[in-house]
Design an enzyme around this catalytic site. Structure first.
Site, PDB file in Angstrom:
ATOM      1  N   HIS A   1      -4.734  -0.722   5.735  1.00 31.59           N
ATOM      2  CA  HIS A   1      -4.212   0.048   6.869  1.00 31.59           C
ATOM      3  C   HIS A   1      -5.128  -0.012   8.090  1.00 31.59           C
ATOM      4  CE1 HIS A   1      -6.958   2.977   5.186  1.00 31.59           C
ATOM      5  NE2 HIS A   1      -6.113   3.538   4.361  1.00 31.59           N
TER       6      HIS A   1
ATOM      7  N   HIS B   1       0.880  -1.199   0.000  1.00 35.96           N
ATOM      8  CA  HIS B   1       0.000   0.000   0.000  1.00 35.96           C
ATOM      9  C   HIS B   1       0.904   1.231   0.000  1.00 35.96           C
ATOM     10  CE1 HIS B   1      -3.801   2.186   1.511  1.00 35.96           C
ATOM     11  NE2 HIS B   1      -2.887   3.119   1.269  1.00 35.96           N
TER      12      HIS B   1
ATOM     13  N   HIS C   1       1.597   5.354  -1.694  1.00 34.95           N
ATOM     14  CA  HIS C   1       1.269   6.539  -2.506  1.00 34.95           C
ATOM     15  C   HIS C   1       2.575   7.158  -3.002  1.00 34.95           C
ATOM     16  CE1 HIS C   1      -2.898   6.590  -0.926  1.00 34.95           C
ATOM     17  NE2 HIS C   1      -2.323   6.133   0.177  1.00 34.95           N
TER      18      HIS C   1
ATOM     19  N   HIS D   1     -10.537   1.236   1.783  1.00 37.25           N
ATOM     20  CA  HIS D   1     -10.270   2.186   2.867  1.00 37.25           C
ATOM     21  C   HIS D   1     -11.485   2.049   3.772  1.00 37.25           C
ATOM     22  CE1 HIS D   1      -8.765   6.017   4.711  1.00 37.25           C
ATOM     23  NE2 HIS D   1      -9.992   5.931   5.193  1.00 37.25           N
TER      24      HIS D   1
ATOM     25  N   ASP E   1       1.405   2.566   3.539  1.00 38.63           N
ATOM     26  CA  ASP E   1       0.578   3.766   3.393  1.00 38.63           C
ATOM     27  C   ASP E   1       1.430   5.018   3.499  1.00 38.63           C
ATOM     28  OD1 ASP E   1      -1.684   5.277   2.900  1.00 38.63           O
ATOM     29  OD2 ASP E   1      -2.370   5.233   4.978  1.00 38.63           O
TER      30      ASP E   1
ATOM     31  N   LYS F   1      -9.425  -0.090  -5.889  1.00 36.99           N
ATOM     32  CA  LYS F   1      -9.434   0.508  -4.565  1.00 36.99           C
ATOM     33  C   LYS F   1     -10.755   1.198  -4.310  1.00 36.99           C
ATOM     34  CE  LYS F   1      -7.759   1.814  -0.710  1.00 36.99           C
ATOM     35  NZ  LYS F   1      -6.591   2.573  -0.318  1.00 36.99           N
TER      36      LYS F   1
HETATM   37  C1  NCD Z   1      -3.603   8.927   2.051  1.00 33.63           C
HETATM   38  C2  NCD Z   1      -3.103   9.955   1.032  1.00 33.63           C
HETATM   39  O1  NCD Z   1      -2.563  10.985   1.453  1.00 33.63           O
HETATM   40  O2  NCD Z   1      -3.243   9.721  -0.162  1.00 33.63           O
HETATM   41  N1  NCD Z   1      -3.677   9.550   3.337  1.00 33.63           N
HETATM   42  C3  NCD Z   1      -3.686   8.952   4.550  1.00 33.63           C
HETATM   43  O3  NCD Z   1      -3.842   9.649   5.559  1.00 33.63           O
HETATM   44  N2  NCD Z   1      -3.541   7.658   4.684  1.00 33.63           N
HETATM   45  C4  NCD Z   1      -4.908   8.351   1.620  1.00 33.63           C
HETATM   46  C5  NCD Z   1      -5.294   7.063   2.323  1.00 33.63           C
HETATM   47  O4  NCD Z   1      -4.599   6.069   2.253  1.00 33.63           O
HETATM   48  O5  NCD Z   1      -6.357   7.028   2.968  1.00 33.63           O
HETATM   49 ZN    ZN Z   2      -3.193   5.085   1.601  1.00 34.56          ZN
HETATM   50 ZN    ZN Z   3      -6.770   4.955   2.951  1.00 37.47          ZN
END
Ligand code: NCD
Ligand code: ZN
Ligand code: ZN
Length: 343
Positions: A174, A14, A16, A136, A247, A99
């Protein structure tokens, strides 16, 4: 005391990485530790077609430093009206999952799902094609206490979803609560969960120690200590249903240190050291490899990685900040020393 540990190269299930110039900062951090990472599709606009996922994958690969082997695993963003026939194209393109963001639940989720039932045709196609659903898992209703949103999601959304799609593989992403850890531990072989390093290391006090600490703010938000302990127990239990998903969610520092700061903790610069620290604190370093390198790959039906990664008990201090396009990126624990390092 274990001084060094060598693991099969891990997967981050997971992650970003954003887009554009930001890729050049964050992709090298992940590629230095992980063989593969599951790339979240919550760009602006979101990644909703196989063609967009393939283009995005090329942009990510272009940011991998030469000499490192790294494979981005691509996902699509589920919307109320994602056509079911996009699923076949996604499968052909090597996309592994879709997702589900409840609309408004988190960063860049405006295009998210307003009612799971609207996606049932697409979920049927996914179940047939063997694509996973990643959730999520938080309800968004404003009357539900922020700290209860994950537990309420289980009862009102996840249990009905599991009943209607028993053979759709679902990853509860998460997870942050004892309720989620228990639900997943007791569920059948089609349900698993990812757990971040920061939810294993911190409880909600971290957000408020000595003033508001925006770099510890993420969604789902950190919970009280009993929940952290339940997550550590799940991660170190030896159950194959739990695996690493950092995450890591980078945001420009000025938007986190802000009157309405963004949700997301950046951990990719030290993800494996943080997981090692959490497992070491629980005297469970022997369980780390399955959690970071086997369980995720097995659940997704992917071959396990072949190379190795070695961590050593040796203090080091990560950078205070990184350049992030035109902005700055402040990693979690910036300027603080960590007990484990990647060598
Ligand atoms: C994530 C993001 O910034 O893209 N933020 C977070 O607080 N985890 C989005 C997500 O995974 O929910
Ligand atoms: Zn995330
Ligand atoms: Zn998330």
């Amino acid at each position: 005391m274990t001084q060094e540990i060598t693991l099969t190269r891990p997967d981050d299930m997971h992650l970003h990485v954003r887009d554009g110039a930001a890729l050049n900062t964050v992709v090298p951090h992940t590629a230095a530790e992980f063989a593969r990472a599951l790339i979240m599709p919550n760009l602006k606009p979101p990644v909703t077609t196989a063609a967009q996922a393939l283009d995005y994958k090329q942009r990510i690969l272009a940011a991998v430093p030469s000499g490192l082997a790294f494979e981005p695993l691509m996902t699509l963003y589920l919307t109320d009206n994602l056509p079911a026939d996009e699923i076949a194209r996604a499968k052909d393109a090597g996309v592994v999952a879709l997702k589900l963001y409840p609309a408004g639940a988190t960063t860049n989720s405006d295009a998210g799902v307003t009612d799971i039932r609207k996606t049932y045709k697409t979920l049927e196609a996914m179940q047939r094609a063997g694509l996973l659903l990643l959730v999520h898992g938080e309800v968004t209703a404003s009357e539900i206490d922020l700290f209860d949103r994950e537990a309420v999601f289980i009862d009102t959304q996840l249990i009905p979803l599991r009943r209607d799609f028993p053979e759709l593989k679902v990853v509860f992403e998460h997870i942050t609560t004892r309720e989620a850890a228990q639900y997943v531990a007791q569920s059948d072989a089609f349900t698993a969960a990812s757990i971040t390093a920061h939810h294993l290391l911190y409880n909600r006090n971290a957000i408020f120690t000595g003033g508001v600490r925006p770099h510890f703010y993420c969604l789902p938000v950190l919970k009280r200590e009993t929940h952290r302990l339940a997550l550590v127990q799940a991660a170190t239990s030896g159950s194959a249903k739990f695996f690493a998903g950092t995450d890591s969610a980078p945001h420009p520092a000025h938007l986190k240190e802000h009157a309405s700061g963004c949700a997301g903790c950046y951990t990719a610069h030290a993800a494996m050291p943080m997981y090692a620290e959490a497992f070491d604190n629980a005297n469970a370093l022997d369980k780390l490899e399955a959690f970071t390198s086997f369980n995720g790959a097995d659940f997704y039906g992917l071959a396990r990685n072949t190379g190795t990664l070695t961590l050593r008990r040796e203090r080091w201090t990560p950078a205070e900040s990184f350049a992030f396009g035109d902005a700055q990126l402040k990693p979690l624990r910036s300027g603080e020393s960590l007990p484990w390092r990647v060598i």
